[in-house]
Write a protein that holds these residues in place. Structure first.
Motif, mmCIF file in Angstrom:
data_model
loop_
_atom_site.group_PDB
_atom_site.id
_atom_site.type_symbol
_atom_site.label_atom_id
_atom_site.label_comp_id
_atom_site.label_asym_id
_atom_site.label_seq_id
_atom_site.Cartn_x
_atom_site.Cartn_y
_atom_site.Cartn_z
ATOM 1 N N THR A 109 62.422 88.032 15.977
ATOM 2 C CA THR A 109 61.005 87.766 15.807
ATOM 3 C C THR A 109 60.340 87.943 17.173
ATOM 4 O OG1 THR A 109 61.244 85.406 16.225
ATOM 5 C CG2 THR A 109 61.388 86.124 13.920
ATOM 6 N N PHE A 110 59.071 87.686 17.254
ATOM 7 C CA PHE A 110 58.365 87.808 18.524
ATOM 8 C C PHE A 110 57.247 86.777 18.562
ATOM 9 C CE2 PHE A 110 56.220 90.414 15.493
ATOM 10 C CZ PHE A 110 54.877 90.261 15.767
ATOM 11 N N THR A 111 56.755 86.529 19.746
ATOM 12 C CA THR A 111 55.640 85.625 19.941
ATOM 13 C C THR A 111 54.520 86.399 20.611
ATOM 14 O OG1 THR A 111 57.134 83.754 20.224
ATOM 15 C CG2 THR A 111 54.893 83.482 21.049
ATOM 16 N N LEU A 112 53.335 86.310 20.042
ATOM 17 C CA LEU A 112 52.190 86.921 20.709
ATOM 18 C C LEU A 112 51.815 86.052 21.895
ATOM 19 C CD1 LEU A 112 49.931 88.024 17.739
ATOM 20 C CD2 LEU A 112 51.154 89.495 19.326
ATOM 21 N N ARG A 113 51.681 86.687 23.037
ATOM 22 C CA ARG A 113 51.275 85.989 24.255
ATOM 23 C C ARG A 113 50.591 86.996 25.164
ATOM 24 N NH1 ARG A 113 56.943 85.273 24.307
ATOM 25 N NH2 ARG A 113 57.968 87.063 25.208
ATOM 26 N N PRO A 114 49.881 86.507 26.153
ATOM 27 C CA PRO A 114 49.203 87.439 27.058
ATOM 28 C C PRO A 114 50.207 88.400 27.702
ATOM 29 C CG PRO A 114 48.440 85.202 27.446
ATOM 30 C CD PRO A 114 49.613 85.117 26.493
ATOM 31 N N GLY A 115 49.743 89.632 27.890
ATOM 32 C CA GLY A 115 50.578 90.623 28.554
ATOM 33 C C GLY A 115 50.811 90.236 30.006
ATOM 34 N N GLU A 116 51.807 90.841 30.592
ATOM 35 C CA GLU A 116 52.155 90.535 31.979
ATOM 36 C C GLU A 116 50.951 90.763 32.891
ATOM 37 O OE1 GLU A 116 55.406 92.001 35.255
ATOM 38 O OE2 GLU A 116 55.941 92.067 33.120
ATOM 39 N N GLY A 117 50.664 89.759 33.701
ATOM 40 C CA GLY A 117 49.553 89.839 34.638
ATOM 41 C C GLY A 117 48.209 89.424 34.060
ATOM 42 N N HIS A 118 48.191 88.985 32.801
ATOM 43 C CA HIS A 118 46.942 88.574 32.157
ATOM 44 C C HIS A 118 47.014 87.097 31.795
ATOM 45 C CE1 HIS A 118 45.668 92.724 31.935
ATOM 46 N NE2 HIS A 118 46.845 93.029 31.414
ATOM 47 N N SER A 119 45.867 86.437 31.886
ATOM 48 C CA SER A 119 45.815 85.002 31.593
ATOM 49 C C SER A 119 45.584 84.757 30.106
ATOM 50 C CB SER A 119 44.687 84.344 32.393
ATOM 51 O OG SER A 119 43.426 84.760 31.889
ATOM 52 N N ALA A 120 45.879 83.539 29.695
ATOM 53 C CA ALA A 120 45.612 83.138 28.313
ATOM 54 C C ALA A 120 44.113 83.201 28.027
ATOM 55 C CB ALA A 120 46.152 81.732 28.051
ATOM 56 N N ASN A 121 43.292 82.868 29.001
ATOM 57 C CA ASN A 121 41.838 82.923 28.813
ATOM 58 C C ASN A 121 41.361 84.346 28.559
ATOM 59 O OD1 ASN A 121 41.568 80.170 29.126
ATOM 60 N ND2 ASN A 121 41.034 80.289 31.290
ATOM 61 N N SER A 122 41.861 85.302 29.330
ATOM 62 C CA SER A 122 41.424 86.690 29.127
ATOM 63 C C SER A 122 41.946 87.221 27.792
ATOM 64 C CB SER A 122 41.849 87.593 30.291
ATOM 65 O OG SER A 122 43.248 87.650 30.406
ATOM 66 N N ALA A 123 43.155 86.850 27.424
ATOM 67 C CA ALA A 123 43.707 87.275 26.133
ATOM 68 C C ALA A 123 42.879 86.692 24.991
ATOM 69 C CB ALA A 123 45.164 86.855 26.005
ATOM 70 N N PHE A 124 42.524 85.429 25.099
ATOM 71 C CA PHE A 124 41.706 84.793 24.058
ATOM 72 C C PHE A 124 40.345 85.468 23.953
ATOM 73 C CE2 PHE A 124 38.632 81.583 22.632
ATOM 74 C CZ PHE A 124 39.190 81.254 21.402
ATOM 75 N N LEU A 125 39.731 85.760 25.091
ATOM 76 C CA LEU A 125 38.410 86.379 25.090
ATOM 77 C C LEU A 125 38.418 87.747 24.405
ATOM 78 C CD1 LEU A 125 35.439 86.347 25.894
ATOM 79 C CD2 LEU A 125 36.124 87.265 28.115
ATOM 80 N N VAL A 126 39.402 88.591 24.725
ATOM 81 C CA VAL A 126 39.428 89.914 24.082
ATOM 82 C C VAL A 126 39.764 89.805 22.604
ATOM 83 C CG1 VAL A 126 39.877 91.195 26.208
ATOM 84 C CG2 VAL A 126 41.813 90.479 24.788
#
Length: 176
Positions: A109-126
């Motif tokens: 399985t996998f877990t969605l999480r921010p890509g390397e070098g990206h914050s949770a805030n930026s991932a949430f915003l996009v």
């Protein structure tokens, strides 16, 4: 507004979400280079199948709780709270069944999480921004009239564009 039979709505959303999440999961786990094209294509095909086809003729093809919530809030005449609940239940169970299926096939399985070098805030915003584009597209191609003959292509194209634009940043679930 015509009340759709709960069983029909549930089944269509279960099946559609199953295949969407199953396709997403297989692509993610196998790190497919053109995953956004694959996922966007299956989304478009499923929209056509459920909105205009005879197999699952519901005129509803959300496959995503964010879309269902957006339609419920943006087009109050298009969906009742009860129908929305059935849609979301079908989506959640279809997604869970898809996860079990790709785990049975690939043993992972996998877990969605921010890509390397990206914050949770930026991932949430996009995710919020591209989920909004998806909802606006669904509303735009269905607002006040029968869905446009190419509505599935428009909706699938948003998924393709989002996958390429934010996939490496957030995983592109389009469902913050």
């Amino acid at each position: 507004m015509k009340q759709l039979p709960a069983s029909q709505v549930f089944f269509a959303e279960f099946v559609g979400t199953f295949f969407l999440v199953f396709t997403f999961g297989l692509n993610a786990l196998q790190q497919t280079a053109l995953a956004p094209v694959s996922v966007g294509s299956i989304y478009a095909a499923l929209v056509f199948a459920t909105c205009g086809g005879e197999a699952l003729p519901t005129r509803v093809a959300h496959f995503n709780p964010a879309v269902t919530l957006g339609v419920l809030l943006g087009r109050r005449d298009a969906l009742t709270v009860r129908s929305a609940a059935w849609l979301i239940l079908g989506q959640l169970l279809g997604g869970f069944a898809a996860g079990l299926t790709y785990f049975a096939i690939l043993g992972a399985t996998f877990t969605l999480r921010p890509g390397e070098g990206h914050s949770a805030n930026s991932a949430f915003l996009v995710e919020v921004v591209f989920s909004a584009v998806l909802v606006l597209t669904v509303l735009g191609v269905t607002l006040g009239h029968e869905p446009h003959p190419y509505h599935g292509l428009a909706i699938g194209s948003v998924v393709v564009a989002g996958g390429f634009a934010i996939g490496g940043l957030s995983g592109c679930s389009l469902n913050p």
